[in-house]
Design a protein around this motif. Structure first.
Motif, short mmCIF file in Angstrom:
data_model
loop_
_atom_site.label_atom_id
_atom_site.label_comp_id
_atom_site.label_asym_id
_atom_site.label_seq_id
_atom_site.Cartn_x
_atom_site.Cartn_y
_atom_site.Cartn_z
N VAL A 12 0.82 -0.84 0.14
CA VAL A 12 -0.26 -0.51 0.34
C VAL A 12 0.80 1.65 -0.07
N GLN A 13 2.20 1.71 0.49
CA GLN A 13 2.95 2.54 0.87
C GLN A 13 3.52 2.43 -0.62
N ALA A 14 4.07 1.36 -0.78
CA ALA A 14 4.17 0.95 -3.39
C ALA A 14 3.44 2.39 -3.61
N VAL A 15 2.24 2.03 -2.93
CA VAL A 15 1.05 2.24 -4.45
C VAL A 15 1.20 3.96 -4.37
N ILE A 16 0.62 4.47 -2.68
CA ILE A 16 0.32 5.67 -2.50
C ILE A 16 2.21 6.41 -3.06
N ASP A 17 3.46 5.94 -2.99
CA ASP A 17 4.48 6.73 -3.40
C ASP A 17 4.18 6.60 -5.15
N HIS A 18 3.90 5.59 -5.60
CA HIS A 18 3.87 5.77 -7.29
C HIS A 18 3.02 6.95 -7.55
N ILE A 19 1.64 7.36 -6.85
CA ILE A 19 0.67 8.10 -7.10
C ILE A 19 1.69 9.04 -6.76
N GLY A 20 2.26 9.47 -5.38
CA GLY A 20 2.52 11.03 -5.05
C GLY A 20 3.82 11.39 -6.69
N LYS A 21 4.65 9.64 -7.48
CA LYS A 21 5.15 10.49 -8.48
C LYS A 21 4.51 10.55 -9.51
N ARG A 22 2.92 10.62 -9.34
CA ARG A 22 2.05 10.48 -10.96
C ARG A 22 2.77 9.00 -11.68
N GLU A 23 2.93 8.14 -11.24
CA GLU A 23 3.12 7.01 -12.04
C GLU A 23 1.85 6.02 -11.83
N THR A 24 0.73 6.77 -12.87
CA THR A 24 -0.61 5.63 -12.21
C THR A 24 -0.38 3.99 -12.67
N ILE A 25 0.50 3.61 -13.83
CA ILE A 25 0.96 2.42 -14.08
C ILE A 25 1.18 1.17 -13.29
N GLN A 26 2.57 2.09 -12.47
CA GLN A 26 3.00 1.45 -11.66
C GLN A 26 2.30 1.50 -10.39
N ALA A 27 1.18 2.53 -9.46
CA ALA A 27 0.34 2.60 -9.10
C ALA A 27 -1.02 1.42 -8.78
N THR A 28 -0.57 1.95 -10.81
CA THR A 28 -1.89 0.22 -10.52
C THR A 28 -1.52 -1.13 -9.54
N ALA A 29 -0.15 -1.42 -11.01
CA ALA A 29 0.58 -2.69 -10.69
C ALA A 29 0.22 -2.90 -9.18
N LYS A 30 1.00 -1.97 -8.15
CA LYS A 30 1.25 -2.41 -6.60
C LYS A 30 0.10 -2.43 -6.26
N HIS A 31 -1.65 -2.08 -6.58
CA HIS A 31 -2.64 -1.38 -6.46
C HIS A 31 -3.54 -3.41 -6.38
N ILE A 32 -2.76 -3.85 -7.90
CA ILE A 32 -3.88 -4.96 -7.88
C ILE A 32 -2.96 -5.72 -6.89
#
Length: 75
Positions: A12-32
Motif C-alpha cells: 500500500v505504501q508503494a501505491v501511495i509513493d507511485h501516486i505521489g510521483k504520478r506513476e499511474t501504471i506502477q501505482a495500478t500494478a502495485k494496487h492490484i
C-alpha cells in the motif's frame, strides 16, 4: 498473520509513493498486488482486531483506486 499485514502495508505504501510521483501504471500494478494480498487475508481472518485492519485496508485501497483513476483522467 501479522507478517502478511506487514507485506500488505508495504504494498500500500508503494501505491501511495507511485501516486505521489504520478506513476499511474506502477501505482495500478502495485494496487492490484495489494488487493490480491488483501483478498487472501480476508479468507484467514479470525480475530476482531484483524477484521478491523482488513476493513481499514479495504477502504484505503478503494480510495487509492479512485485517486489513480483521477490521475489517469487528467492530461
Amino acid at each position: 498473520m501479522h507478517k502478511n499485514f506487514d507485506i500488505l502495508k508495504e504494498e500500500v505504501q508503494a501505491v501511495i509513493d507511485h501516486i505521489g510521483k504520478r506513476e499511474t501504471i506502477q501505482a495500478t500494478a502495485k494496487h492490484i498486488e495489494a488487493h490480491e494480498i488483501l483478498d487472501e487475508l480476508i479468507d484467514f481472518v479470525t480475530e476482531d482486531a484483524e477484521l478491523i485492519q482488513v476493513s481499514y485496508y479495504q477502504v484505503l485501497l478503494n480510495q487509492l483506486h479512485q485517486k489513480i483513476q483521477e490521475l489517469k483522467a487528467k492530461p
